[in-house]
Design an enzyme around this catalytic site. Structure first.
Site, PDB file in Angstrom:
ATOM      1  N   TRP A  82     -86.325 -63.274  74.094  1.00  0.00           N
ATOM      2  CA  TRP A  82     -85.020 -62.837  73.618  1.00  0.00           C
ATOM      3  C   TRP A  82     -84.809 -61.367  73.956  1.00  0.00           C
ATOM      4  O   TRP A  82     -83.763 -60.971  74.466  1.00  0.00           O
ATOM      5  CB  TRP A  82     -84.915 -63.072  72.103  1.00  0.00           C
ATOM      6  CG  TRP A  82     -83.621 -62.636  71.496  1.00  0.00           C
ATOM      7  CD1 TRP A  82     -82.426 -63.290  71.543  1.00  0.00           C
ATOM      8  CD2 TRP A  82     -83.392 -61.429  70.754  1.00  0.00           C
ATOM      9  NE1 TRP A  82     -81.463 -62.572  70.879  1.00  0.00           N
ATOM     10  CE2 TRP A  82     -82.023 -61.429  70.384  1.00  0.00           C
ATOM     11  CE3 TRP A  82     -84.198 -60.366  70.365  1.00  0.00           C
ATOM     12  CZ2 TRP A  82     -81.467 -60.400  69.640  1.00  0.00           C
ATOM     13  CZ3 TRP A  82     -83.642 -59.336  69.618  1.00  0.00           C
ATOM     14  CH2 TRP A  82     -82.279 -59.346  69.269  1.00  0.00           C
ATOM     15  N   ALA A 106     -80.455 -84.915  69.615  1.00  0.00           N
ATOM     16  CA  ALA A 106     -81.718 -85.644  69.476  1.00  0.00           C
ATOM     17  C   ALA A 106     -81.893 -86.280  68.102  1.00  0.00           C
ATOM     18  O   ALA A 106     -82.770 -87.106  67.914  1.00  0.00           O
ATOM     19  CB  ALA A 106     -82.904 -84.728  69.769  1.00  0.00           C
ATOM     20  N   LYS A 123     -85.533 -72.750  71.329  1.00  0.00           N
ATOM     21  CA  LYS A 123     -86.160 -73.630  72.319  1.00  0.00           C
ATOM     22  C   LYS A 123     -85.563 -73.377  73.707  1.00  0.00           C
ATOM     23  O   LYS A 123     -86.293 -73.164  74.674  1.00  0.00           O
ATOM     24  CB  LYS A 123     -85.935 -75.083  71.891  1.00  0.00           C
ATOM     25  CG  LYS A 123     -86.886 -76.073  72.482  1.00  0.00           C
ATOM     26  CD  LYS A 123     -86.916 -77.360  71.658  1.00  0.00           C
ATOM     27  CE  LYS A 123     -85.538 -77.951  71.425  1.00  0.00           C
ATOM     28  NZ  LYS A 123     -84.929 -77.772  70.151  1.00  0.00           N
ATOM     29  N   THR A 130     -83.904 -70.761  74.648  1.00  0.00           N
ATOM     30  CA  THR A 130     -84.195 -69.367  74.989  1.00  0.00           C
ATOM     31  C   THR A 130     -85.600 -69.247  75.576  1.00  0.00           C
ATOM     32  O   THR A 130     -85.805 -68.598  76.613  1.00  0.00           O
ATOM     33  CB  THR A 130     -84.053 -68.500  73.716  1.00  0.00           C
ATOM     34  OG1 THR A 130     -82.782 -68.772  73.119  1.00  0.00           O
ATOM     35  CG2 THR A 130     -84.163 -67.027  74.025  1.00  0.00           C
ATOM     36  N   ARG A 149     -79.388 -79.350  78.518  1.00  0.00           N
ATOM     37  CA  ARG A 149     -78.204 -80.086  78.064  1.00  0.00           C
ATOM     38  C   ARG A 149     -76.984 -79.169  78.004  1.00  0.00           C
ATOM     39  O   ARG A 149     -77.114 -77.963  77.829  1.00  0.00           O
ATOM     40  CB  ARG A 149     -78.455 -80.659  76.668  1.00  0.00           C
ATOM     41  CG  ARG A 149     -79.428 -81.821  76.663  1.00  0.00           C
ATOM     42  CD  ARG A 149     -79.817 -82.177  75.249  1.00  0.00           C
ATOM     43  NE  ARG A 149     -80.500 -81.046  74.648  1.00  0.00           N
ATOM     44  CZ  ARG A 149     -80.716 -80.899  73.355  1.00  0.00           C
ATOM     45  NH1 ARG A 149     -80.293 -81.805  72.513  1.00  0.00           N
ATOM     46  NH2 ARG A 149     -81.346 -79.840  72.891  1.00  0.00           N
ATOM     47  N   PHE A 169     -90.271 -62.959  66.739  1.00  0.00           N
ATOM     48  CA  PHE A 169     -89.102 -62.297  66.168  1.00  0.00           C
ATOM     49  C   PHE A 169     -89.504 -60.889  65.760  1.00  0.00           C
ATOM     50  O   PHE A 169     -90.686 -60.628  65.490  1.00  0.00           O
ATOM     51  CB  PHE A 169     -88.611 -63.065  64.929  1.00  0.00           C
ATOM     52  CG  PHE A 169     -87.758 -64.260  65.262  1.00  0.00           C
ATOM     53  CD1 PHE A 169     -88.181 -65.211  66.179  1.00  0.00           C
ATOM     54  CD2 PHE A 169     -86.526 -64.446  64.654  1.00  0.00           C
ATOM     55  CE1 PHE A 169     -87.401 -66.312  66.485  1.00  0.00           C
ATOM     56  CE2 PHE A 169     -85.740 -65.546  64.954  1.00  0.00           C
ATOM     57  CZ  PHE A 169     -86.170 -66.483  65.866  1.00  0.00           C
ATOM     58  N   LYS A 221     -73.316 -72.724  65.169  1.00  0.00           N
ATOM     59  CA  LYS A 221     -74.185 -72.059  66.122  1.00  0.00           C
ATOM     60  C   LYS A 221     -73.537 -70.882  66.846  1.00  0.00           C
ATOM     61  O   LYS A 221     -74.161 -69.859  67.028  1.00  0.00           O
ATOM     62  CB  LYS A 221     -74.657 -73.081  67.183  1.00  0.00           C
ATOM     63  CG  LYS A 221     -75.577 -74.151  66.609  1.00  0.00           C
ATOM     64  CD  LYS A 221     -76.174 -75.000  67.712  1.00  0.00           C
ATOM     65  CE  LYS A 221     -77.679 -74.795  67.788  1.00  0.00           C
ATOM     66  NZ  LYS A 221     -78.270 -75.542  68.916  1.00  0.00           N
ATOM     67  N   PHE A 268     -84.392 -80.700  69.121  1.00  0.00           N
ATOM     68  CA  PHE A 268     -85.045 -80.586  67.808  1.00  0.00           C
ATOM     69  C   PHE A 268     -86.567 -80.626  67.923  1.00  0.00           C
ATOM     70  O   PHE A 268     -87.129 -80.206  68.937  1.00  0.00           O
ATOM     71  CB  PHE A 268     -84.501 -81.655  66.859  1.00  0.00           C
ATOM     72  CG  PHE A 268     -83.050 -81.438  66.533  1.00  0.00           C
ATOM     73  CD1 PHE A 268     -82.611 -80.243  65.956  1.00  0.00           C
ATOM     74  CD2 PHE A 268     -82.096 -82.399  66.837  1.00  0.00           C
ATOM     75  CE1 PHE A 268     -81.265 -80.034  65.664  1.00  0.00           C
ATOM     76  CE2 PHE A 268     -80.759 -82.192  66.546  1.00  0.00           C
ATOM     77  CZ  PHE A 268     -80.346 -81.008  65.968  1.00  0.00           C
TER      78      PHE A 268
END
Lengths: 582, 582
Positions: free
Chosen positions: B434, B298, B96, B98, B119, B406, B130, B326
């Site tokens: 990405w 969230a 999200k 990214t 954030r 992806f 992560k 999220f």
């Protein structure tokens, strides 16, 4: 902070600091001999100093010539080091930082290139009893609000690294405990920079199998974390990373030590502490550059600002002033036996800060009556100062006593002090730095300057050689510095010693955790107690820091808040102006 | 972070970030329309923005004319707001941030003055699962290492304020409990920015009468602290201070609420948070200014960056992109019903990020098999995305679906997505941010731009009016967004509701704490479950934040570490170069 019974009205510390016109960081850096490109700004009036830039630029005293052929690493700083320590304090403190800052401003005014190195205040005491720890009156480092609150975040960084290690330990056990860590023998505690007695002894991991293994734990204040000691004793970031890996967190079921490296925690902790190793540059009210970096307490840790800050300052300035926490029995002893040994430093002068209030307190006067003249009690309390003066001489340095004058001090009391100094053959100078800033330390600066100029090369030395072993080291400190008759190791401490010996850690320097109020482990034994026994409860390896902690008495590694905490007085208005810090 | 099954080799996120040549902060500030004097530097490539300087300078869109007679306070920002949310995620996330960053760089390249608001990453997940939360690949905010580690210290500041309040509560009880606080009814928990399951349920105050009163307590992760919510919802520092005072920490023995103000904690907390209210300016790899500020989760909090950052950005830019954590069931609902309501904001467009991996996951494919083509499972999982699209429309905005491509996605799978979008009548665009940065979001930027240009004035609105009461609000969210049949309040929650009603807090918006993996409270119910019951365990007043938290299922407010935490891969070399963040 200095508590003053003010006969004349003076604005509060935070008001004085806010009214002060700070000089630009570039000016302060230039004054310190720090090239602008080595400054990493943190807010408008704070910066971190990128020491690698200094090294590459070949910055060093006496010349700043980048063409100097000497490799920078091999060039030791030549700045003369002045250690500022004190007699045994009252709970309000004796104004050690305040005296140091005023003295520095006076030395600079007298034409000496001077840099101050100090510890970072801890939020716990700032919000608890003290309300501020960046000097006082007209002898402060600024911006005092920032320095007293989060500053550049170093303390929080230590907290994060400390608690990441704690989480990795419990997580390892939760996920199968492949290393065989004995949960009952974990010695690594969590930490927070807060005064919170309820966190001293806790049980964690309650709530069922998904919430970890239940076990005893507890929080220390961040200044007491071994990671803070490592930050302050590391030569550079590489040394820091290696020390972090050596941290012993407990033992396996078959009593082998487990290190942070065994848990794979070394790299993440080093990454978290990457910027924390860089000294923080600020300024005194007199415009003297100040490196405020690292913040261990001297009763429960070694109590000196970072080696990196002090040695960097020695490369830049003619005179560097550094502070050792609490009385000379704790701060100065640990400075010479732990910090100076680790950093290859020698001090050229030691200033012992004394107050007439503290002398009367040590002579038996109740806190409420300290503002009343009492020459007899003062003379009784001088036994404490005499003991500290003799102690300092055992490190090979001639002390200068700084009498930090309070407005309640009387002419008779001050005369009694002068008579004592003459009797003792010790240099003494009065200082009125709280009211007058650097101008109040001219006489003191002259006395210190004379000692500096006469002590070349610097002649200070540690009290003992760690190769004599921990018991002998404890015995030496207890007899020579504390005036004790003997040292007794409790049963658990004897077991600890065997564990240390098994692992080759019984030839490290000792960091004694002891009350700051007495030469003994009993905080009510004021003055100069003699013939007492030092009882050692535990001997804990701090292999990363490079010392063994000896716990005595019931010193807390997590303070509590008083009934009316300073936090309840602190506020901030709509314009962002903070009040209640002093 | 985006987990990619890479067919071609791309450097790691931290390597890409380190190889990037960052632009000077002055350039970025100028691009954002921020005057240089409003920049407070924090390190070399980070700055806080002094919003009071912006206000005094009368900075705002459409004109930057300081002579503008309109009082700055009354001038609302006119920047169009794009909310970026997502379908229900896999545990690896859908990229999200990214996608948001790549989209922003594309919008700026298309000539729109753009600012990103995000954030701040939380250390717990960064060191846990992560390994980084500042975008990924060629769509990141930099300096990513700093942003991922301590950044400008805001998180630590929230931790300090939170735990100062906790210490003041227990200290008050220890010193006589004049307020009559019922120790069994303290709801204020401590917090740390770490993943540590062992701290979820603890007993504190053990060790005897000097160590406080024994009691149950626990730690949440800092992002879950009410103080973080307050920081993110406050309009300014004055509003923050008032909200801090309203925090309810528990009840007295006669069941009256006790606030932070009752304990005198308001001012100290406000002082600790003085700098934390200022947004942090950094930059994307594409050179777009980014305000990264505030970091609530969230699932357990409202999950949006600070109002101050978003509204400041709206005054400066044509387009502002902000993220809701999220899936849209959590993030977008809370954005519209809590954050946008509190800030008087409207969104002009909503981007729903989807991945073929997550669609297959929601269609029942195991995580290990997500890289294999499976069009049938993809089509099954589209029920999830369809539900999110319908949910977003209920807030009065037409969504744009961003397919975050992806390398493992196949032509057949992508074709199935396009067919679904045509069927649904929803705008969809593929993005390869990405691998390609902003260049990979051109099509998406065009689709979003069309929505922005057609929605004037912005038409978004909340789902419900809090005056309907908490039960009705819960019912509305559960039915309209979660597809639930009904809501059931457990006995304790019913008791909580009576307490809320007694104190006039039953007309506040509701912040549902729910798993991010499902529209229901059961994380294994993937896709688009229907007809389920939402069980509410507790209803807790967050009077400072201005909402009531409804706890459902067993969502943790303190995460745990996985068996092989990211911390064990993170390191730093002798030159200070950090590795293992991605």
């Amino acid at each position: 902070m200095t508590t003053i019974t003010a006969a004349h009205t003076q604005p509060s510390d935070v008001q004085i600091a806010q009214a002060h016109h700070v000089e630009p960081m570039e000016t302060i850096a230039e004054r310190a001999g720090i090239p602008a490109k080595a400054l990493i700004p943190y807010g408008r009036n704070k910066a971190k100093v990128d020491v690698s830039v200094l090294e590459r630029a070949g910055v060093g005293v006496p010349n700043h010539n980048p063409a100097d052929p000497t490799p920078p690493q091999s060039r030791m700083g030549t700045g003369r080091l002045v250690l500022v320590t004190a007699m045994s304090p009252t709970p309000a403190g004796e104004g050690k930082s305040t005296t140091l800052i005023g003295l520095a401003d006076a030395l600079r005014a007298a034409g000496r290139r001077t840099i101050v190195t100090l510890r970072e205040p801890s939020l716990g005491p700032v919000l608890g009893m003290k309300g501020g720890a960046a000097g006082g009156g007209y002898s402060q480092v600024v911006p005092m609000e920032d320095i007293n609150l989060h500053f550049t975040g170093d303390m929080h960084t230590v907290t994060a690294a400390n608690n990441t290690l704690a989480a990795l330990i419990d997580n390892h056990i939760h996920h199968g405990n492949a290393l065989g860590i004995d949960p009952r023998r974990i010695t690594w505690r969590r930490c927070l920079d807060v005064n919170d007695r309820n966190l001293r002894h806790i049980v964690t991991g309650l709530g069922g199998p998904g919430q970890g293994l239940p076990g005893e734990s507890g929080f220390d204040i961040t200044a007491a974390s071994e990671i803070m000691a490592i930050l302050c004793l590391a030569r550079d970031h590489r040394d820091l990373r290696e020390r972090l890996g050596r941290i012993v967190i407990g033992q396996t079921f078959d009593r082998s030590p487990i290190t942070a490296d065994d848990l794979g925690a070394q790299g993440a902790m080093a990454a978290l502490l990457k910027d924390a190793t860089l000294p923080n540059l600020v300024q005194t009210l007199g415009g003297t550059p100040a490196l405020v970096h690292g913040g261990p307490f001297a009763n429960i840790a070694h109590g000196c600002n970072s080696l990196i800050a002090t040695t960097t300052a020695q490369k830049l300035a003619d005179v560097v002033l550094t502070e050792a926490g609490f009385g000379a029995d704790l701060g100065a002893e640990k400075f010479f036996d732990i910090a100076a040994r680790a950093g290859g430093m020698r001090a050229s002068a030691v200033v012992v800060v004394a107050t007439i209030r503290s002398l009367k307190f040590n002579g038996g006067v109740a806190r409420a009556d300290l503002h009343r003249e009492n020459v007899a009690a003062l003379q009784e309390g001088l036994s404490n100062l005499t003991r500290h003066v003799r102690g300092v001489r055992k490190f090979g340095v001639e002390p200068v006593v700084a009498l930090n004058v309070f407005t309640s001090d009387t002419a008779q009391e001050r005369e009694a002090m002068r008579a004592w100094a003459a009797d003792c053959g010790v240099r003494m100078a009065e200082a009125t730095v709280w009211a007058d800033g650097g101008a109040g330390a001219r006489e003191l600066a002259q006395a210190v300057g004379e000692v500096l100029d006469s002590d070349d090369p610097a002649s200070s030395h540690p009290l003992y050689d760690p190769s004599i072993g921990i018991e002998a080291a404890l015995d030496t400190i207890a007899r020579e510095i504390y005036g004790a008759a003997d040292v007794r190791l409790d049963t658990v401490a004897r077991r600890d010693l065997a564990f240390l010996a098994d692992n080759g850690w019984d030839r490290l320097p000792v960091c004694v955790s002891k009350t700051q109020y007495s030469f003994s482990e009993d905080p009510s034994a004021l003055g100069a107690p003699e013939g007492h026994t030092l009882h050692v409860r535990r001997l804990l390896p701090r292999v990363g820091a490079g010392f063994v902690v000896a716990l005595t008495g019931d010193v807390m590694t997590m303070p509590g808040l008083p009934k009316a905490p300073a936090a309840q007085r602190i506020d901030v208005d709509e314009d962002g102006v903070i009040s209640g810090l002093f």
